[in-house]
Write a protein that holds these residues in place. Structure first.
Motif, PDB file in Angstrom:
ATOM      1  N   GLU A 120       0.901  -1.306   0.143  1.00 46.94           N
ATOM      2  CA  GLU A 120       0.048   0.007  -0.170  1.00 46.94           C
ATOM      3  C   GLU A 120       1.084   1.313   0.129  1.00 46.94           C
ATOM      4  O   GLU A 120       0.369   2.345  -0.572  1.00 46.94           O
ATOM      5  CB  GLU A 120      -0.961   0.209   1.240  1.00 46.94           C
TER       6      GLU A 120
ATOM      7  N   ARG B  60     -10.617   4.786  -2.689  1.00 50.89           N
ATOM      8  CA  ARG B  60      -9.836   5.586  -3.326  1.00 50.89           C
ATOM      9  C   ARG B  60      -9.152   4.496  -4.505  1.00 50.89           C
ATOM     10  O   ARG B  60      -8.473   3.825  -3.974  1.00 50.89           O
ATOM     11  CB  ARG B  60      -9.103   6.620  -3.104  1.00 50.89           C
ATOM     12  N   GLU B  61      -8.980   4.870  -5.699  1.00 50.83           N
ATOM     13  CA  GLU B  61      -8.250   3.810  -6.689  1.00 50.83           C
ATOM     14  C   GLU B  61      -6.439   4.274  -6.632  1.00 50.83           C
ATOM     15  O   GLU B  61      -6.328   5.509  -6.418  1.00 50.83           O
ATOM     16  CB  GLU B  61      -9.031   4.165  -8.241  1.00 50.83           C
ATOM     17  N   HIS B  62      -5.974   3.218  -6.782  1.00 51.69           N
ATOM     18  CA  HIS B  62      -4.364   3.434  -6.787  1.00 51.69           C
ATOM     19  C   HIS B  62      -4.008   2.155  -7.910  1.00 51.69           C
ATOM     20  O   HIS B  62      -4.751   1.235  -8.184  1.00 51.69           O
ATOM     21  CB  HIS B  62      -3.935   2.978  -5.453  1.00 51.69           C
ATOM     22  N   TRP B  63      -2.628   2.492  -8.246  1.00 51.18           N
ATOM     23  CA  TRP B  63      -2.078   1.790  -9.040  1.00 51.18           C
ATOM     24  C   TRP B  63      -1.001   0.925  -8.381  1.00 51.18           C
ATOM     25  O   TRP B  63      -0.322   1.276  -7.486  1.00 51.18           O
ATOM     26  CB  TRP B  63      -1.458   2.327 -10.326  1.00 51.18           C
ATOM     27  N   ARG B  64      -1.037  -0.531  -8.452  1.00 48.60           N
ATOM     28  CA  ARG B  64      -0.122  -1.419  -7.672  1.00 48.60           C
ATOM     29  C   ARG B  64       0.525  -2.260  -8.384  1.00 48.60           C
ATOM     30  O   ARG B  64       0.158  -3.159  -9.272  1.00 48.60           O
ATOM     31  CB  ARG B  64      -0.934  -2.128  -6.529  1.00 48.60           C
TER      32      ARG B  64
ATOM     33  N   ARG C  15      -9.360   8.570 -13.035  1.00 51.75           N
ATOM     34  CA  ARG C  15     -10.543   8.212 -12.046  1.00 51.75           C
ATOM     35  C   ARG C  15     -11.915   8.476 -12.753  1.00 51.75           C
ATOM     36  O   ARG C  15     -12.831   7.767 -12.553  1.00 51.75           O
ATOM     37  CB  ARG C  15     -10.449   9.051 -10.704  1.00 51.75           C
TER      38      ARG C  15
ATOM     39  N   ARG D 234      -8.456  -0.793  -4.716  1.00 56.56           N
ATOM     40  CA  ARG D 234      -8.945   0.669  -4.167  1.00 56.56           C
ATOM     41  C   ARG D 234      -8.652   0.149  -2.511  1.00 56.56           C
ATOM     42  O   ARG D 234      -8.703  -0.861  -2.267  1.00 56.56           O
ATOM     43  CB  ARG D 234     -10.575   0.325  -4.275  1.00 56.56           C
ATOM     44  N   ASN D 235      -8.569   1.371  -1.749  1.00 58.54           N
ATOM     45  CA  ASN D 235      -8.211   1.223  -0.460  1.00 58.54           C
ATOM     46  C   ASN D 235      -9.294   1.057   0.249  1.00 58.54           C
ATOM     47  O   ASN D 235     -10.577   1.318  -0.416  1.00 58.54           O
ATOM     48  CB  ASN D 235      -7.353   2.423  -0.234  1.00 58.54           C
TER      49      ASN D 235
ATOM     50  N   ASP E  22       1.917   2.100  -3.478  1.00 52.92           N
ATOM     51  CA  ASP E  22       0.671   2.108  -4.439  1.00 52.92           C
ATOM     52  C   ASP E  22       1.026   3.661  -4.907  1.00 52.92           C
ATOM     53  O   ASP E  22       1.164   4.815  -4.355  1.00 52.92           O
ATOM     54  CB  ASP E  22      -0.687   2.047  -3.928  1.00 52.92           C
ATOM     55  N   GLU E  23       0.579   3.975  -6.139  1.00 48.91           N
ATOM     56  CA  GLU E  23       0.516   5.185  -6.526  1.00 48.91           C
ATOM     57  C   GLU E  23      -0.985   5.615  -6.952  1.00 48.91           C
ATOM     58  O   GLU E  23      -1.781   4.866  -7.680  1.00 48.91           O
ATOM     59  CB  GLU E  23       1.050   5.280  -8.247  1.00 48.91           C
ATOM     60  N   PRO E  24      -1.288   6.907  -6.631  1.00 44.69           N
ATOM     61  CA  PRO E  24      -2.641   7.104  -6.904  1.00 44.69           C
ATOM     62  C   PRO E  24      -3.074   7.318  -8.120  1.00 44.69           C
ATOM     63  O   PRO E  24      -2.291   7.784  -9.024  1.00 44.69           O
ATOM     64  CB  PRO E  24      -2.756   8.627  -5.945  1.00 44.69           C
TER      65      PRO E  24
END
Length: 463
Positions: free
Chosen positions: A7, A70-74, A18, A65-66, A10-12
Motif C-alpha cells: 500500500e 480511492r483508486e490506486h495503481w499497484r 478516475r 481500491r483502498n 501504491d500510486e494514486p
C-alpha cells in the motif's frame, strides 16, 4: 506487513484516470492493426515481453481500491499469456470480408465488454484468420497520443527496419504565428469569446441540448448494440482542399467534411424534416500537449522527461449546421475554420480541462462523471483526430496495412475517430444501430463530401 508495504508503494490514480473508471464514463480504447502476412503469435508475445510497454508502470500495475474506496495503481508481475488472446477461427461467419468481420467484432466489444481487474487493464486480441490485432487499453492508462507513441515504440519503419517511425506534425499555421503577435484588440476579443464559450459550455452541461434529429442519442444509448464502419480518406485530398482556404488546417477540412456529410445523410434519412441552419453539436477531444516527437515520448515513458504521461486533453463544443443539398462544398470548410479559430482563441479546451480537474479534486469523481455524462447526452456526436506514423511500418517484421482506433460506446449515437497512417486517414464510425441502421451510407456521405470539396478546390486552383 506485506500488504502495508504494498500500500505504501501504491500510486494514486490521476483525477482524469478516475473519471474514466466511473460507470457512466468507463472507456476502453481499441487500436486495430491490420497486417499483410499471417500473425506469428510467439513473435508478438516476445515483442510485448521485451517492450517498453511492460516496463511502464501503468501497464504493469493492478487497479486497486483502498479502504476509503480511492483508486490506486499497484505494481505486479505481468503474465503476457493472460493478456494475449488468440483467435484461430474467423470471428464472424456472416461477413463477406476481413474488414467487415473485424469491425463487427470490435463493435461487439464496444458494449459491455470490460477488462478484467485481476490483471493490468490491457489486452491484445490476435485475430489470426483476419491477419489483424486489436489492442484494448483502458482510457485510465492514458490518452490516444500517449498510447499511439507507446505502440510505435514496438514498431519499425518498413523502408528502414532499423529506424523507429515518426509521428506526423500538425505544423504551425500562419494564423497561429499571428496569434503569438496579437495586439491588445485581439486579446480583448479572445477574452470576450472565452466568456461566451465558457457560458455555452456550462449551459450545455446543465440543461441546453440539441434539437432531436434522426441521429440523436441520449441517456442509456451507451448500452445499445453497435455497428462499426470505416470511412477512408486520402490526406493528399484534404491537403488539396486546405490549399484554397487561407491558413486552413487538416482539422478544419475534417470538420467541414463532417458538417457536409451529416447534412447529406440527414437529407436522405429525413428529407424536408429539418429547417436550414439547425444546429448539431459535436464534442471534440483536443490534445493539450505540445506535439512532441516519438523520442521525447520514449524518454517520458522511461521517467526521465518533464513530459507528463496520462490523459491531457480538453473538450470543445463544435456546432455544425444542417444545410439542404446544393450548398457550396468549400463553404463548409470556411465556416468550420472560422468557428474553430474562435474556439482556439477562447482557450475553451484549456478551460474544460482545468474545470474538470477542479471538479474532480473538489467534488470527486462521481460529480465530474455526472457533468461529463450530461454534456454527452446534450450533444449529438463525438469526434477525435490522432496523428499516426508518416511512414509505413512493420511490427515484428510484418508490414502493417492499416491502423484504426475507436472507443467503447457513449450516449451518443455516433462517435468518430480518425487516425492517419502513411498518407491515408481512416475514420472509424461507431453507431447505435437501432438509431442509425445504415452506417455504411453515412460513411459514404463523408467520403463523397471530401471528393466534392477536392473537385471544387481543383477547379478553383485551375482558374
Amino acid at each position: 506487513m506485506g500488504n502495508s508495504e504494498a500500500e505504501r508503494d501504491d500510486e494514486p490514480v490521476t483525477p482524469a484516470g478516475r473519471l474514466f473508471l466511473q460507470p457512466e464514463m468507463n472507456q476502453i480504447i481499441h487500436c486495430i492493426i491490420g497486417c499483410k502476412n499471417p500473425i506469428d503469435v510467439g513473435a508478438i508475445k516476445s515483442e510485448i515481453t521485451n517492450s517498453v510497454m511492460i516496463q511502464h508502470p501503468r501497464f504493469s500495475s493492478l487497479l486497486v481500491r483502498n479502504s476509503h474506496g480511492r483508486e490506486h495503481w499497484r505494481k505486479t508481475q505481468v503474465d503476457v499469456d493472460r493478456h494475449v488472446i488468440v483467435f484461430e477461427d474467423p470471428v464472424s461467419g456472416d461477413c463477406a470480408g476481413d474488414e467487415e468481420a473485424v469491425n463487427d467484432y470490435v463493435a461487439d466489444l464496444a458494449v459491455s465488454s470490460p477488462l478484467s481487474s485481476d490483471k493490468p487493464l490491457w489486452e491484445m486480441h490476435l485475430l489470426r484468420a483476419h491477419n489483424c490485432m486489436v489492442l484494448r487499453v483502458h482510457h485510465a492508462l492514458g490518452d490516444g497520443i500517449s498510447l499511439m507513441s507507446m505502440f510505435l515504440e514496438c514498431c519499425r519503419r518498413a523502408d528502414e527496419p532499423d529506424q523507429r517511425p515518426s509521428i506526423g506534425s500538425v505544423g504551425t499555421s500562419s494564423s497561429d504565428r499571428m496569434n503569438r503577435r496579437r495586439d491588445l484588440w485581439k486579446v480583448v476579443v479572445g477574452m470576450f469569446m472565452m466568456v461566451v464559450f465558457i457560458v455555452e459550455f456550462v449551459l450545455t452541461a446543465l440543461w441546453v441540448k440539441d434539437r432531436r434529429t434522426s441521429v440523436s442519442g441520449g441517456a442509456g444509448v451507451e448500452l445499445w448494440p453497435r455497428k462499426l464502419v470505416t470511412a477512408k480518406f486520402q490526406l493528399d485530398d484534404m491537403k488539396q482542399v486546405k490549399k484554397v482556404i487561407a491558413d486552413a488546417t487538416i482539422n478544419d477540412v475534417l470538420f467541414g467534411v463532417i458538417s457536409s456529410g451529416l447534412s447529406r445523410y440527414l437529407d436522405m434519412r429525413s428529407p424536408n424534416a429539418l429547417q436550414d441552419g439547425v444546429k448539431i453539436t459535436g464534442l471534440a477531444m483536443v490534445n493539450l500537449r505540445k506535439q512532441p516527437g516519438l523520442q521525447e515520448f520514449s524518454a517520458m515513458m522511461r521517467g526521465n522527461s518533464g513530459i507528463r504521461w496520462g490523459n491531457k486533453f480538453g473538450m470543445l463544443l463544435l456546432p455544425v449546421y444542417y444545410h439542404h443539398s446544393g450548398a457550396d462544398p468549400l463553404q463548409y470548410v470556411k465556416t468550420a475554420k472560422k468557428m474553430i479559430d474562435l474556439k482556439k482563441q477562447s482557450l475553451e479546451a484549456h478551460f474544460s480541462y482545468n474545470i474538470g480537474y477542479l471538479v474532480m479534486s473538489t467534488f470527486g469523481a462521481k460529480v465530474a462523471s455526472w457533468l461529463n455524462y450530461r454534456i454527452v447526452c446534450n450533444t449529438t456526436f463525438t469526434i477525435s483526430n490522432v496523428l499516426g506514423p508518416k511512414e509505413e511500418i512493420t511490427i515484428v517484421g510484418n508490414p502493417v496495412t492499416y491502423l484504426r482506433a475507436n472507443n467503447t460506446s457513449l450516449p451518443h449515437a455516433i462517435t468518430m475517430h480518425m487516425l492517419s497512417y502513411g498518407g491515408r486517414a481512416d475514420m472509424q464510425i461507431l453507431v447505435a444501430k437501432d438509431i442509425i441502421p445504415d452506417p455504411q451510407i453515412l460513411a459514404k456521405c463523408f467520403e463523397d463530401a471530401l471528393l466534392q470539396m477536392k473537385e471544387a478546390a481543383t477547379e478553383q486552383l485551375g482558374k
